[in-house]
Design a protein around this motif. Structure first.
Motif: not given
Length: 263
Positions: A20-23, A62-65, A204-211
């Motif tokens: 998982g992204i936060d594991e 995130v990048s592709i979207a 300034l972009g996507i904030q943690p914890p979102t990778p």
């Protein structure tokens, strides 16, 4: 094929990512990749012990979207404004063209930083900031193509048959200017991905914890001498995807441009 692999990885990230992204595991904090002395995570661990490979896979979402949505919104706005302004001309063309010239004076990244400083970070804010600047290129492209198309014989024939202006615009001329729009949109998608990574790198972009790949590179810059993999692998993910998109755009240009076909 590489772009397709990235897209599939983004769609099926929960099934593909090993963790998982936060594991996190403290024993894997800054752990080396497998094959470089590490015995845990394939691409090593980040500064808090999370699996770098899993976060890179989720970061592709995130990048592709953002790349796809920004390209789509910019193209829709720019194509509609460019087609209407070129076909009807008059005050609308003059006003929109002056706005486009004004926006062209600002570099994209500087403009996006200014917008996000005011509105704050966030997924949709990034798309809004990039779209507000990027529709101009599609507008200028379609306007120029439409000015050439509206003088051709098939448009005169449609007018002689009594078709209204909106029908001629949508059914006759607009389909004939879409090939360069597709090429430019594909090429600009890579630019939007780099812009998003740059904004995330600056915080300034996507904030943690979102990778996000940009923020992952920013996390690893303090560990370049001791744990080079933390910043290197997300950077390589950006490099490979953007290079592949640019090559795809050049291939589409060769296929869709009749002048290049003749050559």
């Amino acid at each position: 094929m590489i772009v397709l692999i990235y897209i599939l990885a983004a769609i099926f990230a929960p099934a593909i990512a090993p963790h998982g992204i936060d594991e996190s595991q403290l024993s894997q904090r800054l752990a080396a990749p497998a094959g470089f002395g590490g015995d845990g995570y394939i691409l090593g661990g980040d500064p808090v012990g999370r699996d770098l490979l899993s976060r890179i896979i989720y970061g592709a979402r995130v990048s592709i979207a953002i790349g796809v949505l920004t390209t789509l919104f910019s193209a829709v706005v720019g194509v509609l404004l460019g087609a209407v302004a070129a076909y009807y001309r008059g005050p609308l063309d003059a006003v929109v063209s002056r706005i486009a010239d004004f926006l062209l004076a600002f570099p994209m990244l500087i403009f996006a930083i200014g917008v996000m400083t005011i509105l704050g970070p966030g997924f949709w804010i990034i798309i809004l900031a990039l779209t507000f600047k990027s529709w101009v290129e599609f507008f200028r492209l379609v306007r120029g193509e439409m000015l050439a198309e509206k003088t051709k014989e098939y448009v005169e024939a449609a007018r002689a048959l009594g078709q209204p202006g909106w029908a001629i615009l949508l059914r006759e001329t607009l389909p004939n200017v879409m090939n360069p729009v597709i090429v430019v949109g594909t090429l600009r998608m890579g630019t939007f991905i780099i812009a998003e990574a740059s904004l995330s790198f600056l915080g300034l972009g996507i904030q943690p914890p979102t990778p996000a790949w940009g923020s992952m590179v920013a996390e690893g810059r303090d560990y370049m001498l001791d744990a080079w993999w933390v910043a290197t692998f997300p950077g390589l993910a950006i490099l490979i995807l953007v290079l592949s998109i640019n090559l795809l755009g050049e291939g589409l240009r060769d296929i869709l441009d009749p002048r290049l076909k003749a050559q």
